[in-house]
Design a protein around this motif. Structure first.
Motif, PDB file in Angstrom:
ATOM      1  N   ILE A 147       0.829  -1.210   0.000  1.00 18.98           N
ATOM      2  CA  ILE A 147       0.000   0.000   0.000  1.00 18.98           C
ATOM      3  C   ILE A 147       0.863   1.259   0.000  1.00 18.98           C
ATOM      4  N   PHE A 148       1.944   1.252   0.776  1.00 20.89           N
ATOM      5  CA  PHE A 148       2.798   2.438   0.846  1.00 20.89           C
ATOM      6  C   PHE A 148       3.323   2.834  -0.525  1.00 20.89           C
ATOM      7  N   THR A 149       3.727   1.873  -1.322  1.00 19.90           N
ATOM      8  CA  THR A 149       4.327   2.179  -2.630  1.00 19.90           C
ATOM      9  C   THR A 149       3.358   1.946  -3.788  1.00 19.90           C
ATOM     10  N   LEU A 150       2.091   1.616  -3.475  1.00 20.01           N
ATOM     11  CA  LEU A 150       1.093   1.320  -4.511  1.00 20.01           C
ATOM     12  C   LEU A 150       1.614   0.264  -5.488  1.00 20.01           C
ATOM     13  N   TYR A 151       2.275  -0.746  -4.942  1.00 19.05           N
ATOM     14  CA  TYR A 151       2.791  -1.907  -5.677  1.00 19.05           C
ATOM     15  C   TYR A 151       3.944  -1.587  -6.617  1.00 19.05           C
ATOM     16  N   SER A 152       4.381  -0.343  -6.676  1.00 16.31           N
ATOM     17  CA  SER A 152       5.439  -0.002  -7.626  1.00 16.31           C
ATOM     18  C   SER A 152       6.791  -0.593  -7.232  1.00 16.31           C
ATOM     19  N   LYS A 153       6.974  -0.921  -5.971  1.00 10.65           N
ATOM     20  CA  LYS A 153       8.214  -1.559  -5.525  1.00 10.65           C
ATOM     21  C   LYS A 153       8.098  -3.079  -5.560  1.00 10.65           C
ATOM     22  N   SER A 154       6.907  -3.616  -5.380  1.00 16.05           N
ATOM     23  CA  SER A 154       6.720  -5.055  -5.234  1.00 16.05           C
ATOM     24  C   SER A 154       6.489  -5.776  -6.554  1.00 16.05           C
ATOM     25  N   LEU A 155       5.924  -5.094  -7.557  1.00 20.00           N
ATOM     26  CA  LEU A 155       5.606  -5.719  -8.837  1.00 20.00           C
ATOM     27  C   LEU A 155       6.492  -5.156  -9.937  1.00 20.00           C
ATOM     28  N   PRO A 156       6.644  -5.874 -11.057  1.00 18.31           N
ATOM     29  CA  PRO A 156       7.330  -5.298 -12.218  1.00 18.31           C
ATOM     30  C   PRO A 156       6.685  -3.972 -12.614  1.00 18.31           C
ATOM     31  N   LEU A 157       7.480  -3.037 -13.082  1.00 19.38           N
ATOM     32  CA  LEU A 157       6.998  -1.677 -13.312  1.00 19.38           C
ATOM     33  C   LEU A 157       5.821  -1.625 -14.278  1.00 19.38           C
ATOM     34  N   ASP A 158       5.863  -2.390 -15.364  1.00 24.97           N
ATOM     35  CA  ASP A 158       4.742  -2.346 -16.317  1.00 24.97           C
ATOM     36  C   ASP A 158       3.472  -2.897 -15.700  1.00 24.97           C
ATOM     37  N   LEU A 159       3.596  -3.934 -14.866  1.00 21.95           N
ATOM     38  CA  LEU A 159       2.432  -4.481 -14.181  1.00 21.95           C
ATOM     39  C   LEU A 159       1.923  -3.515 -13.118  1.00 21.95           C
ATOM     40  N   ALA A 160       2.839  -2.877 -12.404  1.00 19.20           N
ATOM     41  CA  ALA A 160       2.434  -1.884 -11.398  1.00 19.20           C
ATOM     42  C   ALA A 160       1.666  -0.739 -12.048  1.00 19.20           C
ATOM     43  N   CYS A 161       2.089  -0.312 -13.230  1.00 17.01           N
ATOM     44  CA  CYS A 161       1.377   0.778 -13.926  1.00 17.01           C
ATOM     45  C   CYS A 161      -0.035   0.349 -14.308  1.00 17.01           C
ATOM     46  N   ARG A 162      -0.212  -0.908 -14.671  1.00 17.14           N
ATOM     47  CA  ARG A 162      -1.570  -1.380 -14.976  1.00 17.14           C
ATOM     48  C   ARG A 162      -2.433  -1.398 -13.718  1.00 17.14           C
ATOM     49  N   VAL A 163      -1.819  -1.752 -12.572  1.00 18.70           N
ATOM     50  CA  VAL A 163      -2.556  -1.689 -11.309  1.00 18.70           C
ATOM     51  C   VAL A 163      -2.960  -0.251 -11.021  1.00 18.70           C
ATOM     52  N   TRP A 164      -2.024   0.682 -11.268  1.00 20.14           N
ATOM     53  CA  TRP A 164      -2.328   2.101 -11.085  1.00 20.14           C
ATOM     54  C   TRP A 164      -3.491   2.539 -11.987  1.00 20.14           C
ATOM     55  N   ASP A 165      -3.504   2.017 -13.222  1.00 16.63           N
ATOM     56  CA  ASP A 165      -4.577   2.391 -14.149  1.00 16.63           C
ATOM     57  C   ASP A 165      -5.946   2.158 -13.520  1.00 16.63           C
ATOM     58  N   VAL A 166      -6.154   0.931 -13.035  1.00 16.86           N
ATOM     59  CA  VAL A 166      -7.471   0.575 -12.496  1.00 16.86           C
ATOM     60  C   VAL A 166      -7.677   1.199 -11.118  1.00 16.86           C
ATOM     61  N   PHE A 167      -6.582   1.387 -10.373  1.00 18.77           N
ATOM     62  CA  PHE A 167      -6.691   2.084  -9.083  1.00 18.77           C
ATOM     63  C   PHE A 167      -7.216   3.502  -9.285  1.00 18.77           C
ATOM     64  N   CYS A 168      -6.741   4.187 -10.312  1.00  9.34           N
ATOM     65  CA  CYS A 168      -7.245   5.540 -10.605  1.00  9.34           C
ATOM     66  C   CYS A 168      -8.718   5.502 -10.992  1.00  9.34           C
ATOM     67  N   ARG A 169      -9.155   4.384 -11.547  1.00 11.80           N
ATOM     68  CA  ARG A 169     -10.562   4.248 -11.942  1.00 11.80           C
ATOM     69  C   ARG A 169     -11.456   3.858 -10.772  1.00 11.80           C
ATOM     70  N   ASP A 170     -11.016   2.875  -9.982  1.00 10.96           N
ATOM     71  CA  ASP A 170     -11.874   2.279  -8.951  1.00 10.96           C
ATOM     72  C   ASP A 170     -11.599   2.775  -7.543  1.00 10.96           C
ATOM     73  N   GLY A 171     -10.469   3.428  -7.326  1.00 12.10           N
ATOM     74  CA  GLY A 171     -10.163   3.922  -5.989  1.00 12.10           C
ATOM     75  C   GLY A 171      -9.447   2.905  -5.121  1.00 12.10           C
TER      76      GLY A 171
END
Length: 464
Positions: free
Chosen positions: A358-382
């Protein structure tokens, strides 16, 4: 006795002819020594005549023999390949191959050829599939870019929540429009302007200069920091920047984005001195820098951290953090009861692995391209999607995790595999239902917050 001039002339001619014959014989010996034809003879014959004479001497036709024929006896050289060793007869000075051994070698060779062809065919098919998949992906991204630029972004207010846009969002926002979409989705409730960013950045630079020159205690406290807090914050920023995406080598000292990242983090500590800098912020700011320019990245960064979930974690509000963990466990037990029981048995609490995610919004734990996809839907769904992603990851590795003890589970979840396929992760996330007893994430979280406040009154909201 007198000798006539004619006789002397004949004698000289004979002597000259003998000397020339001796020289020619020496030359022929010399050419034969090196296996060549004298130049004067070579000049008199054309290439076809020389080839014919060579073929007559060698006693073999000019055309190459058929591979099926046994031509070992007529070869002037020893074959070097393993194929020849298998298929050809042995040299004349060795015993001949038995018929059974020759047949066996021929079969082995044929099997080797078949296996090699199979491997080549399989590799060619794999490369063709990769090329086709890459072409499809590039075509899909190109079409999506046109859709976002021509249809969605110009009509953002009316289209962003439509079914079509939500489906495109789930598939991943094209990198070329990702920053713009993130900015619109995150919003700017704080009304931060570029001028405000410049003011905060100038103030941060002034504090850095004041600190490096040993400014007075009064100046430090007037700026909103004690000397100890200010020093710790500056050192922590410097340390965290050096550890932010180290494999990319673009945020470290001397890298192209080092100063941008340093500026955003420094400006934020001046904008929100009550929050200051907390470890993990550098990863969030870095992802935004990769998709936005500096000022817009600061605006998105400040508004993102102002969301309730991020503010609870970065301000280390223990009570609210425990409420988030409790809400997570409600859906954990609902979706993965077997794994939930296993975690309970091993006393593995959510804070062990969720805090870093949660602290890094998965950007440290997942591959960067996958983390960006998580961010995509996070921006949509909260914020609910952050916890849905956590459950998707747990479901993906459920079979492995149920066989591990406390130590190995904690180690695995704090260091996920680096080659996680995005499609598998999102397929796993899609199976997670964020609904418990007809309540969605926001409703469960609100009920738990109310339950926490009303505990002393004895009226917990989720018991009925």
């Amino acid at each position: 006795m007198a000798v006539s001039p004619a006789f002397l002339l004949m004698d000289r001619n004979l002597l000259a002819r003998k000397q020339n014959a001796r020289l020619d014989k020496q030359n022929d010996l010399g050419w034969k020594l090196f296996g060549k034809v004298p130049l004067r003879e070579n000049a008199q014959k054309d290439s076809k005549k020389i080839q014919k004479e060579y073929e007559d001497k060698a006693g073999r036709p000019s055309k190459p023999p058929s591979p099926k024929q046994n031509v070992r006896k007529n070869l002037d050289f020893e074959p070097l390949s393993t194929t020849a060793l298998i298929l050809e007869d042995r040299p004349a000075n060795l015993p001949a191959k038995p018929a059974e051994e020759a047949q066996k070698h021929r079969q082995q060779y044929e099997e080797m050829v078949v296996q090699a062809k199979k491997r080549e065919l399989k590799e060619a098919q794999r490369r063709r599939r990769q090329l086709e998949e890459r072409c499809r992906l590039e075509e899909s991204i190109g079409n999506a870019v046109l859709t976002w630029n021509n249809e969605i972004l110009p009509n953002w207010e009316t289209m962003w929540c439509s079914r079509k846009v939500r489906d495109l969002w789930w598939q991943g926002i094209p990198p070329s429009v990702r920053g713009k979409v993130w900015s619109l989705a995150i919003g700017n409730e704080l009304n931060i302007t570029h001028e405000l960013f410049d003011i905060c950045l100038a103030r941060a630079k002034e504090r850095w200069r004041s600190f490096s020159t040993g400014g007075s205690e009064a100046e430090n406290e007037d700026a909103g920091f004690s000397a100890a807090d200010r020093e710790a914050s500056l050192e922590l920023i410097k340390l965290d920047i050096s550890r932010t995406f180290p494999n990319l080598c673009i945020f470290q000292q001397g890298g192209p984005y080092h100063d941008m990242l340093h500026s955003i983090l420094g400006a934020y500590t001046c904008y929100r001195p009550d929050v200051g800098y907390v470890q993990g912020m550098s990863f969030i700011a870095a992802v935004l820098i990769l998709n936005l320019d500096t000022a817009d990245a600061f605006i998105a960064f400040s508004n993102l951290l102002n969301k309730p979930c991020q503010m609870a974690f970065f301000r280390v509000d223990h009570g609210l953090m425990l409420t988030y963990f409790a809400a997570f466990e409600v859906f954990f037990e609902e979706n993965l009861p077997k794994l939930f029981a296993h975690f309970k048995k091993n006393n593995l609490t959510p804070d062990i692995y969720l805090i870093d995610w949660i602290f890094t919004l998965y950007s440290k734990s997942l591959p960067l391209d996958l983390a960006c996809r998580v961010w995509d839907v996070f921006c949509r769904d909260g914020e609910g999607f952050l916890f849905r992603t956590a459950l998707g990851i747990l479901k993906l590795f459920e079979d492995i995790l149920t066989k591990m003890d406390f130590i190995h589970i904690a180690q695995f979840l704090t260091r996920l595999p680096e080659d996680l396929p995005a499609e598998e992760v999102f397929a796993s996330i899609a199976t997670i239902q964020m609904q418990s007893r007809n309540r969605k994430w926001a409703q469960v979280l609100t009920a738990l917050q109310r339950d926490s406040r009303d505990t002393e009154k004895g009226s917990p909201s989720l018991r009925h």
